[in-house]
Scaffold this motif. Sequence first.
Motif, short mmCIF file in Angstrom:
data_model
loop_
_atom_site.label_atom_id
_atom_site.label_comp_id
_atom_site.label_asym_id
_atom_site.label_seq_id
_atom_site.Cartn_x
_atom_site.Cartn_y
_atom_site.Cartn_z
N VAL A 25 -0.15 4.17 23.38
CA VAL A 25 -0.19 2.92 22.82
C VAL A 25 0.51 1.57 23.68
N HIS A 78 0.00 3.25 10.33
CA HIS A 78 -0.41 4.00 10.35
C HIS A 78 -1.58 3.34 9.80
N GLY A 79 -2.88 3.68 10.21
CA GLY A 79 -3.96 3.64 9.44
C GLY A 79 -4.54 4.69 8.84
N LYS A 115 -11.54 -5.33 13.38
CA LYS A 115 -11.42 -5.59 12.95
C LYS A 115 -10.92 -6.61 11.50
N SER A 171 -8.87 -8.54 10.86
CA SER A 171 -7.06 -8.92 9.97
C SER A 171 -6.50 -8.32 10.97
N ILE A 214 -4.51 4.31 14.60
CA ILE A 214 -3.24 2.79 14.69
C ILE A 214 -3.88 1.73 14.00
N LYS A 239 -16.47 -3.61 15.71
CA LYS A 239 -16.53 -3.34 14.31
C LYS A 239 -16.02 -1.99 13.61
N ASP A 285 9.63 10.27 14.85
CA ASP A 285 9.33 8.91 14.40
C ASP A 285 10.43 8.35 14.13
N ASN A 296 10.34 4.80 14.21
CA ASN A 296 10.31 3.37 14.52
C ASN A 296 11.04 2.95 13.49
N HIS A 302 10.61 2.60 8.98
CA HIS A 302 11.09 3.10 7.64
C HIS A 302 12.42 2.97 7.55
N GLY A 361 4.17 7.05 7.26
CA GLY A 361 2.76 7.35 6.76
C GLY A 361 2.37 9.04 6.77
N ARG A 383 -7.04 8.56 5.17
CA ARG A 383 -7.07 6.78 5.17
C ARG A 383 -5.46 6.88 4.52
N PHE A 384 -4.50 5.77 5.44
CA PHE A 384 -3.16 5.46 4.71
C PHE A 384 -3.79 3.29 4.24
N THR A 385 -3.99 3.61 2.90
CA THR A 385 -3.87 1.89 2.02
C THR A 385 -2.94 1.41 1.54
C1 LIG Z 1 4.56 3.21 18.66
C2 LIG Z 1 2.70 3.88 18.90
C3 LIG Z 1 2.13 4.85 17.48
C4 LIG Z 1 2.40 4.19 16.00
C5 LIG Z 1 2.33 5.23 15.33
C6 LIG Z 1 2.40 5.04 13.54
C7 LIG Z 1 4.60 4.04 13.66
C8 LIG Z 1 4.00 5.16 11.95
O1 LIG Z 1 5.88 5.22 12.18
C9 LIG Z 1 4.19 3.75 11.22
C10 LIG Z 1 3.79 3.86 9.90
O2 LIG Z 1 3.82 4.63 9.76
S1 LIG Z 1 3.17 2.35 8.50
C11 LIG Z 1 2.92 3.32 7.05
C12 LIG Z 1 1.82 3.70 7.00
N1 LIG Z 1 0.64 2.49 6.60
C13 LIG Z 1 0.51 2.21 5.88
O3 LIG Z 1 1.41 1.87 5.26
C14 LIG Z 1 -0.75 1.11 6.04
C15 LIG Z 1 -1.32 0.67 4.64
N2 LIG Z 1 -2.04 0.41 4.75
C16 LIG Z 1 -2.21 -0.84 4.40
O4 LIG Z 1 -1.50 -1.63 4.71
C17 LIG Z 1 -3.54 -2.21 5.16
O5 LIG Z 1 -4.85 -0.58 4.50
C18 LIG Z 1 -3.79 -2.57 6.01
C19 LIG Z 1 -2.83 -2.90 6.18
C20 LIG Z 1 -3.94 -1.01 7.41
C21 LIG Z 1 -5.47 -2.96 6.19
O6 LIG Z 1 -5.45 -3.85 5.04
P1 LIG Z 1 -6.12 -4.80 5.38
O7 LIG Z 1 -5.85 -6.00 6.37
O8 LIG Z 1 -6.33 -6.04 4.16
O9 LIG Z 1 -7.74 -4.93 5.35
P2 LIG Z 1 -8.67 -4.83 4.77
O10 LIG Z 1 -9.80 -6.45 4.38
O11 LIG Z 1 -8.64 -3.47 3.26
O12 LIG Z 1 -9.66 -4.34 5.64
C22 LIG Z 1 -10.58 -4.82 6.72
C23 LIG Z 1 -11.03 -3.95 8.14
O13 LIG Z 1 -10.17 -2.69 8.63
C24 LIG Z 1 -10.62 -1.91 8.09
N3 LIG Z 1 -8.91 -1.33 7.21
C25 LIG Z 1 -8.43 -1.10 6.18
N4 LIG Z 1 -7.31 -0.26 6.06
C26 LIG Z 1 -7.20 0.36 7.13
C27 LIG Z 1 -7.21 1.54 7.97
N5 LIG Z 1 -5.64 2.06 6.51
N6 LIG Z 1 -6.89 2.29 8.75
C28 LIG Z 1 -7.74 2.15 9.42
N7 LIG Z 1 -9.14 0.82 9.23
C29 LIG Z 1 -8.38 0.32 8.25
C30 LIG Z 1 -11.36 -1.51 6.54
O14 LIG Z 1 -11.80 -0.48 6.71
C31 LIG Z 1 -12.53 -2.69 7.20
O15 LIG Z 1 -13.35 -2.72 8.64
P3 LIG Z 1 -14.74 -2.68 8.22
O16 LIG Z 1 -14.69 -4.36 7.54
O17 LIG Z 1 -14.75 -2.54 9.15
O18 LIG Z 1 -15.16 -2.40 7.30
#
Ligand SMILES: CCCCCCC[C@@H](O)CC(=O)SCCNC(=O)CCNC(=O)[C@H](O)C(C)(C)COP(=O)(O)OP(=O)(O)OC[C@H]1O[C@@H](n2cnc3c(N)ncnc32)[C@H](O)[C@@H]1OP(=O)(O)O
Length: 725
Positions: free
Chosen positions: A368, A384-385, A413, A415, A440, A452, A489, A491, A494, A512, A541-543
């Motif tokens: 990254v 994490h996505g 994407k 947002s 991610i 996209k 991890d 980060n 957490h 995640g 996928r993490f939503t």
């Molecule tokens: C340093 C380097 C490395 C780091 C690695 C990671 C480190 C870790 O410690 C971090 C973590 O563990 S974080 C915890 C786990 N993850 C989460 O909790 C994320 C939960 N997800 C969200 O909050 C929202 O989905 C969110 C915020 C992700 C998206 O929500 P919105 O902005 O509301 O998006 P939305 O309107 O629903 O969709 C927009 C477009 O984005 C795509 N999308 C949505 N969720 C996605 C996801 N989780 N992964 C990938 N793509 C995603 C949608 O499909 C949409 O795309 P399109 O318009 O093309 O359909």
Amino acid sequence: MLRFDGRVVIVTGAGNGLGKEYALAFGERGASVVVNDLGGSTSGDGSKSSRPADEVVDLIKSRGGKAVADYHSVEDAKAVIQTAIDNFGRVDILVNNAGILRDKSFVNMTEQDWDLVHRIHLRAAYLLTHAAWPYMRKQKYGKVIVTSSTSGLYGNFGQANYSAAKMGLVGLSNTLSLEGAKYNITCNAIAPTAFSRLTQDLLPPGAEENLKPAFVMPLVLYLCHESCADTGSLFEVAGGWMGKVRLQKSSGAMVRRANAPMTVEDVRDNWQEIVSFAKPLYHLTQADQVTHIMNAVESISNTDQGNSNVLTETFTYTPNQLILYALAVGCSLRQPNALRFLYENHENFSALPTFAVIPAQSLSMAIVSSGKMGIDIDLSRVLHGEQYVELYQPLPTSGTVTLKGKVVDVLDKGSGAVVIYDVEMFDENDTLIALNQFVIFSVGSGGFGGKKVSEHQRPTVAAPKRKPDHVCSDKTTIDQAALYRLTGDENPLHIDPAFASTAGFSRPILHGLCTFGHSARHVLSTYANDDPALFKAIKVRFTKPVEPGQTIETHMWREGNRIFFESKVPESSQTVLTGGYVDLHNVVLNTTSPGAPQEMSKTTPTSSRVNLKTKAAFVEINKRAQSQPELVKKIGAIIVFDITKDGNVQQSWTIDGKKGTIYEGSPQEGAKAQVTITVDDDDFVDLATGKANAPALFAKGKIRAKGNVMLAQKLSTLFKDQAKL
Ligand SMILES: CCCCCCC[C@@H](O)CC(=O)SCCNC(=O)CCNC(=O)[C@H](O)C(C)(C)COP(=O)(O)OP(=O)(O)OC[C@H]1O[C@@H](n2cnc3c(N)ncnc32)[C@H](O)[C@@H]1OP(=O)(O)O
């Protein structure tokens, strides 16, 4: 003024058009010119006439030049060259210009059309140059021109014969330029467009004015002048414009990886890179091309990916880390098979399959922050996505693994930005053991105008629209994230409330991959009897975020060997993981896991009456047969074992109802040997466990072997002796 005094030039097809233009110009500039023209029609048939060549000779002479006519066919090449020797004592320049057309759509083209065009264009150029070559070699001077065509370079409807011959001339010229270099013989190809007898029906009205042969002639004369050293070149020339043409290739992709089989999917997955001309390569010689390939091949062992974007790192772990990880994803001695994941001296001590994310994750920060993504990422807003993991063999319980990772795509994407990176994991023997794909989501980094969607992204898959077949749940502890971060991890999102608040959360959230680990364990426990060897791949996928202390409830649906799942948090009524699935090599129901047998009774119809008419029905039977051995007893089955060309044993089987056969996995083509086992009503085979009363079957003559006798015998003996298939 560039002159050709003392030079002898042969121009073929010089009675008209381009040839005539060249001949007149050479004559004007002091060369002795052999004006070759058979005087035939443009299609190569009809009567011959000496008139066109004679007229050109007369014109040259009338302007004070030296010229002689030659009426031989270009196929009579020696005679053409002899005309030059007899009249002027040498040959310095050969312009292969003569040509005919036999245009026909490919479907209507005859062998005669093909052959004649090849004979006059390609073969005659060979014959003529071959006949002139010894003279040129001897005098250490020669200039050869071959006439190619844009029809060859780009193709042209109705000219399959002509196009092929014209590209053949480019190849001829390339090689002659190399072979002639030592003797000061140059050879160049031109692809001219000019209005002439040959092209008048093809060119649009008005072309005559702008596409005069006179606008091509100067290039040819310059290439034939002693001051021009260019050789092995190809030029397009028309209407006064001229330019050099060369082959270009995409920088391509090395799709072969060290110690991994090269597959069709590797080609598909790298297609964008293979076909992109964003950074084209030009190779001027065969040696350049070979060097390029050798470098690319070498780079496989240097970077193991043939790609300079690949980051490499090693990761060493001990059984302690496996145990820590298992505890962090909710493994507990309360669970029946947990000991194998929690005690290093257990006879089946194993890594949970999802432990594969831990070494891979160690490369995340490097990837990254490698600057290979072309966008700025705010690390405090990274979530994490999605995650995909595929195992090619069970993970070692300790040792050093090598990780190779690279960014495969960055998506916009709106947002946020989505960064996709793959990390491959190799064991100490350099064997590929796992692939991770991290997706991610960088909140707030979108809107940079990027693409996209990505064809490289492993897709999520929607769960079936029915009630889940099975549900497992685990309540996490308030310290779950604190525990999980010790796996690697770290980060602060957490653990650190201040950091979490900057990232927009009211309190630190669970990793995640910790939620992911819990759900994967639920699936493994329910459908694979906690056996890591049965695990193939997982995607999710993490939503929504999960908070430490909340419950992770995994909803599962089984379809064959694929287990779909989604995870929910009952406390918040939110679905936190979606589109998930686990692919297993085989499903084995864990009868000790509470609820598992109910799942079967819920989803498996008990009736053995099935419609065998469609393939879908066979598939259905197969599914049922796997889960209900008694069914097999009723409908019968054929199991086929093949020894494939490379010595592996493959199993395929056919549910054989009253109406016949078919089923997936038809016998292997080219199998060296095959054993077929037929199971009838009174036989018993448990297809779920693969156990059969093989000796009994053999005794009844129901195990039949065919193919390579030795191998077949070996195989049938094996099944006779071993009751386990
Ligand atoms: C340093 C380097 C490395 C780091 C690695 C990671 C480190 C870790 O410690 C971090 C973590 O563990 S974080 C915890 C786990 N993850 C989460 O909790 C994320 C939960 N997800 C969200 O909050 C929202 O989905 C969110 C915020 C992700 C998206 O929500 P919105 O902005 O509301 O998006 P939305 O309107 O629903 O969709 C927009 C477009 O984005 C795509 N999308 C949505 N969720 C996605 C996801 N989780 N992964 C990938 N793509 C995603 C949608 O499909 C949409 O795309 P399109 O318009 O093309 O359909």
